[in-house]
Write an enzyme that holds these catalytic residues in place. Sequence first.
Site, PDB file in Angstrom:
ATOM      1  CG  HIS A  44      -0.389   0.394   2.485  1.00  0.00           C
ATOM      2  ND1 HIS A  44       0.286  -0.502   3.267  1.00  0.00           N
ATOM      3  CD2 HIS A  44      -0.351   1.574   3.133  1.00  0.00           C
ATOM      4  CE1 HIS A  44       0.709   0.116   4.345  1.00  0.00           C
ATOM      5  NE2 HIS A  44       0.346   1.369   4.295  1.00  0.00           N
ATOM      6  CE  LYS A 146       7.321  -7.555  20.116  1.00  0.00           C
ATOM      7  NZ  LYS A 146       8.367  -8.300  19.426  1.00  0.00           N
TER       8      LYS A 146
END
Length: 187
Positions: A44, A146
């Site tokens: 993007h 994480k």
Amino acid sequence: IGDLLSRTTRGKSVMVTGAGGSVGSELVRQLLRQSPSRIVLFEHAEPALYDIEMEVRERIETGSADGPRPEIVAVLGSVLDAPLVAATLRKHRVETIYHAAAYKHVPIVEQNVIAGIHNNILSTWHAAEAALACHVETFVLISTDKAVNPTNVMGATKRFAEMVLQGLSTRGGRTRFCMVRFGNVLE
């Protein structure tokens, strides 16, 4: 990671979302060694897309990429644009998706929770639904360490994205959903 890349890329049309990011661009570099027939760079951010496309084309032209020269396709757009993702998959007959598009910086995502949810969870869902609809063979989510017992929003959004794939995999269909968790380094 080399074996995973080889089995899902050699001679195949492969798309990397977030291709201009830190993880996505490294995946693209490694894909060049695996002899895909096509690499679709989906990104993007225009400057990041331009940079990785130019780097890949230079590697191919100078012969620093191993094996046959893959077709390189640069697609500027957001993975949140589900119709664009599906159209890209169909047009380029994508067989494998490496979904690396994500917000990965913990402090930024902590301060921008809604953006983190959109980019990390919804983009995964849209890309995975498109993969199912377009009969993509393999969808690999690039997750994070994480996501294990998450203690922050970024980790929680990546864990949720993993759960999205786990849920979609119960539908059946041709697409095999996989995920890999990386720490701060690749390879």
